[in-house]
Scaffold this active site. Structure first.
Site, mmCIF file in Angstrom:
data_model
loop_
_atom_site.group_PDB
_atom_site.id
_atom_site.type_symbol
_atom_site.label_atom_id
_atom_site.label_comp_id
_atom_site.label_asym_id
_atom_site.label_seq_id
_atom_site.Cartn_x
_atom_site.Cartn_y
_atom_site.Cartn_z
ATOM 1 N N GLU A 1 -5.814 -7.573 -1.624
ATOM 2 C CA GLU A 1 -6.597 -7.416 -0.402
ATOM 3 C C GLU A 1 -7.977 -6.872 -0.753
ATOM 4 O OE1 GLU A 1 -4.942 -5.093 2.761
ATOM 5 O OE2 GLU A 1 -2.947 -5.979 2.585
ATOM 6 N N GLU B 1 0.775 -1.235 0.000
ATOM 7 C CA GLU B 1 0.000 0.000 0.000
ATOM 8 C C GLU B 1 0.815 1.299 0.000
ATOM 9 O OE1 GLU B 1 -3.004 -0.321 3.059
ATOM 10 O OE2 GLU B 1 -4.160 -1.733 1.849
#
Length: 505
Positions: free
Chosen positions: A314, A194
Site C-alpha cells: 500500500e 498492518e
C-alpha cells in the site's frame, strides 16, 4: 496507519454509470507469469524461472460491511477489471475480513440494472470473489488476497481478537488456500494487514510476536497449497523505532520469517504521505532527498541486501500538497523504473482503485469511471507487463489472428481538462483489424503552438507541430476489438482537437 481515516467508506449507491468498453491485450505463450511463483533472493520468479514484477492496484470492499468490492453500485465488475488492465495494472490486491467465511454472508449495494453484474445475482460474498478472481485471470491479472480485518467492524493491531481467535484466522487462511488451489491466478495471501503496537517482531512472546505468528499462518497456507507466496507485513515499532503501521521491517535482518516450504516469503511494507498522517521525515530540511535513507532503514535494505523480495502493498495520497507530490515522485523513483531494471525491482500495489478512500482518494474519480490521469501518470514508469490470461474471457483474442487476417488500429482523442495555460488529454487506441496487434503508434499534427509536456502509458517524440506516441511495454499487444489508452499533458490550452492516425507496427 490511522486506518479509521483511510477507510472512510461510502456504502450508499452512487449515480449509475454504463460499463466502460473493455480494454484487452493478447499474450504470447512464453510471456512471464505462468503458473505458481516462488522467490530467489530479492526476485519473484514464475513457474519457468522467469522474473516477474507485481505492478498493481488495491480494490477494497470485501473487508467492509458491504462484504464485496466497492463500486459495483455503479459499474459492472468486468468493466472495472478491463479498465485496470487497460491502464497497465497487472495485479489486484483484494482486502477481505473473516466475516466473508460466515455462512450466508451476502454482498450489499450491487446494481443489477441494465444487465450490470447479472451473473452475481444471488451469490454469496465468497462466490462473488470467485467470479472476480476468475475474470481477473482471464484478463491476465494476478490476485493477492489480503486478510485486512478480523471482522468488518475495523482493523486490529494483532492477528486475533476476542471474537476472532487465532484458530479462526488459521482455519480461514487454509480455507482460502484450498478454495483457489486449482487457480494460479491467486498467487498468494497477505496474512494480516498492518500489525501495530503492541505487535512486536522477534520478541518471543507468542501472544504479540508477529514474526512467530506469520510463521504459523504461512505454514498453514502452505500446508494446503505449497505453491502460494506468503506476504508478510511489518509492524509499527521495532527496538523503540516507530513508523507506519505494517511498515517497519527492521527486524527481518535478525529475525527472518522461516517457513516449512522454502522460497515463499515476500515481505510487505506500507508507506504513506501527509494526507494520511505527518511523520518526522516530511519536515526534515533535506526532504525529499532524505527519503531513500528512510526507506532503506525500514524495509529497502531487505531488497538491497538480496534477502528477499519486497512488495510495497500500500502507498497512496490525495496528491493535493507539494510535499505529497514530491514524496510520490521520490518513492516511484526508489521503486525502480521498469524500462531500466525490468523485474529487478520492488513489487507494488497502489492504494487504491477506489475513490472512496477518505485520506488518499483513488485512481478513479468520484464517478467511479473517470481516471485521475495525474495520479496514474506518476506510476507510469513502474508499471510492468501483464501476465498470460487463462482464456475464455476478454483476455482471449478469439482466434482473430487466423489466416488472411490483417492488423489495423484506430485512435480517438478527448480533452479531460483545460485551464487555459495547459490541458490534459486522453487517447484511446482500438484494434480495428482482424488480427491481434503486437504494437502501435499514434501520430498527429497540432494546428497551433501546443507542446506535449508529459505523457503516461506511452512514449513520445515531437518535432515542430508533429507528435508521435508509441505504446509502452505493457499495452502494445491488443486482441481484435481490444482497446487501451494513454494520457498526456500539454500547453497551451484552447487548441483544436487534432486528427489522429494510428498505425499497427
Amino acid at each position: 496507519m490511522f486506518r479509521s481515516l483511510r477507510r472512510a467508506l461510502c456504502a450508499a449507491a452512487a449515480a449509475l454509470l454504463l460499463p466502460l468498453a473493455g480494454a484487452h491485450q493478447a499474450h504470447a505463450a512464453a510471456a512471464p507469469g505462468a503458473g505458481y511463483w516462488h522467490t530467489s533472493g530479492r526476485q519473484i520468479l514464475d513457474a519457468a524461472g522467469q522474473p516477474v514484477r507485481i505492478a498493481g492496484i488495491n480494490w477494497f470492499g470485501f473487508e467492509t460491511g458491504n462484504h464485496v468490492v466497492h463500486g459495483l453500485w455503479s459499474r459492472d465488475y468486468r468493466s472495472m477489471i478491463d479498465q485496470m488492465r487497460s491502464l497497465g495494472y497487472n495485479t489486484i490486491r483484494l482486502p477481505y475480513s473473516d466475516d466473508v467465511f460466515k455462512s450466508g454472508t451476502m454482498p450489499e449495494s450491487i446494481d443489477f440494472s441494465g444487465g450490470k453484474n447479472a451473473d452475481l445475482q444471488g451469490l454469496t460474498s465468497l462466490q462473488v470473489m470467485d467470479r472476480i478472481v476468475s475474470y481477473a485471470g482471464q484478463d491476465g491479472l494476478k490476485v493477492i488476497l489480503d486478510r485486512h480485518r478480523p471482522d468488518s467492524g475495523g482493523q486490529s493491531a494483532l492477528w486475533y481478537t476476542a471474537s476472532v481467535p487465532e484458530s479462526t484466522w488459521l482455519a480461514d487462511l487454509k480455507a482460502l488456500a484450498a478454495r483457489y488451489k486449482a487457480q494460479d491466478t491467486v498467487i498468494g495471501i497477505d496474512l494480516h494487514n498492518e500489525p501495530h503496537d503492541p505487535a512486536c517482531w522477534g520478541c518471543g512472546d507468542q501472544a504479540t510476536d508477529w514474526r512467530l505468528a506469520a510463521e504459523r499462518g504461512g505454514d498453514a497456507v502452505l500446508s494446503v497449497n505449497p505453491g502460494l507466496l506468503v506476504f508478510v507485513e511489518g509492524v509499527q515499532t521495532y527496538n523503540g523505532v516507530s513508523g507506519w503501521w505494517g511498515g517497519n521491517l527492521m527486524g527481518v535482518g535478525q529475525y527472518p520469517v522461516r517457513l516449512d516450504v522454502a522460497n515463499r516469503v515476500v515481505y510487505s511494507a506500507h508507506d504513506y504521505a501527509t494526507s494520511v498522517a505527518q511523520q518526522s521525515w516530511f519536515s526534515d530540511p533535506s526532504f525529499p532527498a532524505n527519503m531513500p535513507g528512510v526507506w532503506d532503514k525500514y524495509w529497502g535494505y531487505i531488497f538491497k541486501q538480496n534477502i528477499a523480495p519486497v512488495w510495497v502493498g500500500e502507498f497512496g495520497t490525495t496528491l493535493q500538497s507539494a510535499v505529497d507530490q514530491k514524496w510520490l515522485a521520490a518513492l516511484v523513483s526508489y521503486l525502480r523504473p521498469t524500462s531500466t531494471y525490468g523485474a529487478e525491482a520492488f513489487q507494488w500495489t497502489f492504494w487504491s482503485w477506489n475513490p472512496d478512500s477518505g485520506d488518499t482518494g483513488g485512481i478513479l474519480k468520484d464517478d467511479w469511471s473517470t481516471v485521475d490521469t495525474v495520479k496514474d501518470g506518476y506510476l507510469a514508469s513502474v508499471k510492468a507487463p501483464l501476465f498470460p490470461g487463462t482464456g475464455g474471457g476478454s483476455g482471449d483474442d478469439g482466434g482473430g489472428g487466423g489466416g488472411g487476417a490483417s492488423a489495423a488500429c484506430g485512435a480517438s482523442y478527448a480533452v479531460s481538462s483545460d485551464w487555459g495555460s495547459g490541458f490534459n488529454a486522453q487517447v484511446t487506441v482500438t484494434n480495428t483489424g482482424t488480427a491481434a496487434l503486437k504494437s502501435w503508434k499514434v501520430t498527429w499534427t497540432w494546428s497551433g503552438s501546443q507542446q506535449v509536456t508529459s505523457m503516461w502509458n506511452a512514449t513520445y517524440t515531437q518535432s515542430g507541430a508533429g507528435v508521435t506516441a508509441v505504446n509502452a511495454a505493457h499495452n502494445g499487444s491488443l486482441p481484435v476489438a481490444g482497446s487501451t489508452g494513454f494520457g498526456f499533458g500539454g500547453a497551451p490550452g484552447g487548441g483544436a482537437v487534432p486528427s489522429l492516425t494510428c498505425t499497427a507496427t
